[in-house]
Design a protein around this motif. Structure first.
Motif, short mmCIF file in Angstrom:
data_model
loop_
_atom_site.label_atom_id
_atom_site.label_comp_id
_atom_site.label_asym_id
_atom_site.label_seq_id
_atom_site.Cartn_x
_atom_site.Cartn_y
_atom_site.Cartn_z
N HIS A 168 36.90 45.39 63.42
CA HIS A 168 36.48 46.52 62.58
C HIS A 168 36.91 46.30 61.13
O HIS A 168 36.11 46.45 60.19
N GLU A 169 38.17 45.94 60.92
CA GLU A 169 38.69 45.77 59.57
C GLU A 169 38.09 44.54 58.88
O GLU A 169 37.84 44.57 57.67
N HIS A 172 34.82 45.47 57.47
CA HIS A 172 35.02 46.11 56.16
C HIS A 172 35.18 45.06 55.07
O HIS A 172 34.64 45.20 53.97
N ASP A 175 31.93 43.62 54.25
CA ASP A 175 31.20 44.62 53.47
C ASP A 175 31.65 44.60 52.01
O ASP A 175 30.86 44.83 51.09
N LYS A 176 32.93 44.30 51.80
CA LYS A 176 33.51 44.33 50.46
C LYS A 176 33.17 43.11 49.61
O LYS A 176 33.40 43.09 48.40
N ILE A 181 32.82 48.69 49.36
CA ILE A 181 32.74 48.96 50.79
C ILE A 181 31.87 50.19 50.98
O ILE A 181 32.33 51.33 50.83
N GLY A 183 28.96 50.13 53.47
CA GLY A 183 28.11 50.07 54.65
C GLY A 183 26.91 49.17 54.51
O GLY A 183 26.11 49.06 55.44
N ALA A 224 30.34 53.39 55.42
CA ALA A 224 31.16 52.19 55.61
C ALA A 224 31.79 52.16 56.99
O ALA A 224 31.80 51.12 57.67
N GLU A 225 32.30 53.32 57.43
CA GLU A 225 32.90 53.38 58.76
C GLU A 225 31.84 53.25 59.84
O GLU A 225 32.09 52.64 60.89
N SER A 228 31.20 49.54 60.31
CA SER A 228 32.27 48.83 61.02
C SER A 228 32.36 49.24 62.49
O SER A 228 32.59 48.39 63.36
#
Length: 296
Positions: A168-169, A172, A175-176, A181, A183, A224-225, A228
């Motif tokens: 999950h992290e 992120h 995504d970054k 970040i 989504g 974003a969440e 992930s």
């Protein structure tokens, strides 16, 4: 000079600064001339189902990426210890989402802080309200990631849910890579992907909020969440995702460039006993072959 022109020049300056910022990180990333430790292969076989689904060439690439990750990224224990299983699992978590992009690395990440369990926004682990399992650092914590050791181990042991905090992290972090970040991993997809992706995402968030979805409620926090959480689902339970949410599965397949439904048919953890045949295919028992090698 008009405000619009000044604003445009500022955007250009930011873009140039971001390019130089990333180039500095890339230059610091090294490809080590280090042999993959054989006992790490046992960890991968027993803990990482994704690895067992790979062919021989892919396994070799995965192993080289594990060594590269551990060589370049500092893994620091905070009120706990870090052993080789932790190192290999953290590396595997980072490699899985970008495995179809062999030239990619997590060059922006300098350090992973491993906490014993969940923590809060003040990074405290004791007392009530300690619900954070992982975090990608920003601001003064930029270049760092925090993971809970308990959640790291659970993510690779559990076969009953789609949770994998470390993956999950790292999603992120992926995504970054375009600077934010949000989504939408813009470096992995073209612009035409954005509108249908956000439209589908927003529709699915409404379904979750209405209690009409099996997707975790945490996915409604923000886009974003959502990305992930669905990334975890994609890598941990791809067949279920493809069956229940085929549109989401298809779009995530475009992002990660991996056919996880096909791969999942070979995903399993394998326990290696002392009397098992050694994984190096020597024909010998593990205890008198790679298992006899002193761990480093």
């Amino acid at each position: 000079m008009g405000i619009a022109v000044i604003f445009f020049l500022v955007l250009i300056a930011i873009a140039i600064a971001w390019v130089f910022y990333n180039q500095g990180f890339k230059a610091a990333w090294k490809i080590p001339n280090v042999v993959f430790p054989k006992h790490w292969r046992k960890i991968l076989i027993e803990e990482v189902a994704f690895y067992n689904a790979l062919n021989a060439k892919e396994k070799d690439l995965f192993e080289r990426k594990v060594v590269e990750f551990v060589y370049n990224i500092k893994i620091t224990p905070v009120k706990t210890d870090v052993d080789e299983i932790d190192k290999v699992l953290i590396a595997a978590s980072g490699i899985i989402p970008i495995f179809s992009f062999p030239d990619w690395s997590h060059y922006q990440l300098k350090e992973v802080l491993l906490y014993p369990k969940s923590f809060d926004h003040d990074f405290e682990t004791e007392g009530k309200g300690k619900s954070i399992l992982g975090m990608v650092g920003t601001g003064y914590m930029d270049g760092k990631m925090i993971l809970s050791k308990r959640s790291l181990r659970h993510g690779f042991k559990s076969e009953t849910d789609s949770d994998n905090t470390a993956i999950h992290e790292f999603i992120h972090l992926l995504d970054k890579k375009d600077g934010s970040i949000d989504g939408l991993p813009q470096l992995f997809v073209d612009r035409s992907f954005a509108i249908p992706w956000f439209d589908l995402m927003d529709a699915k968030i409404k379904e979750i909020e209405a209690g009409q979805s099996d997707i975790q409620d945490y996915a409604t926090t923000n886009r974003a969440e959502f990305f992930s959480v669905l990334g975890e689902y994609f890598f941990e339970k791809p067949r279920m995702l493809a069956k229940k949410h085929p549109e989401l599965y298809d779009m995530l397949e475009q992002v990660f460039k991996q056919d996880m439904v096909t791969r999942s048919s070979k995903m399993k953890r394998i326990t290696i006993g002392r009397n098992s045949k050694c994984f190096c295919q020597s024909g010998k028992k593990y205890k008198v072959c790679c298992g006899a090698i002193t761990e480093i």
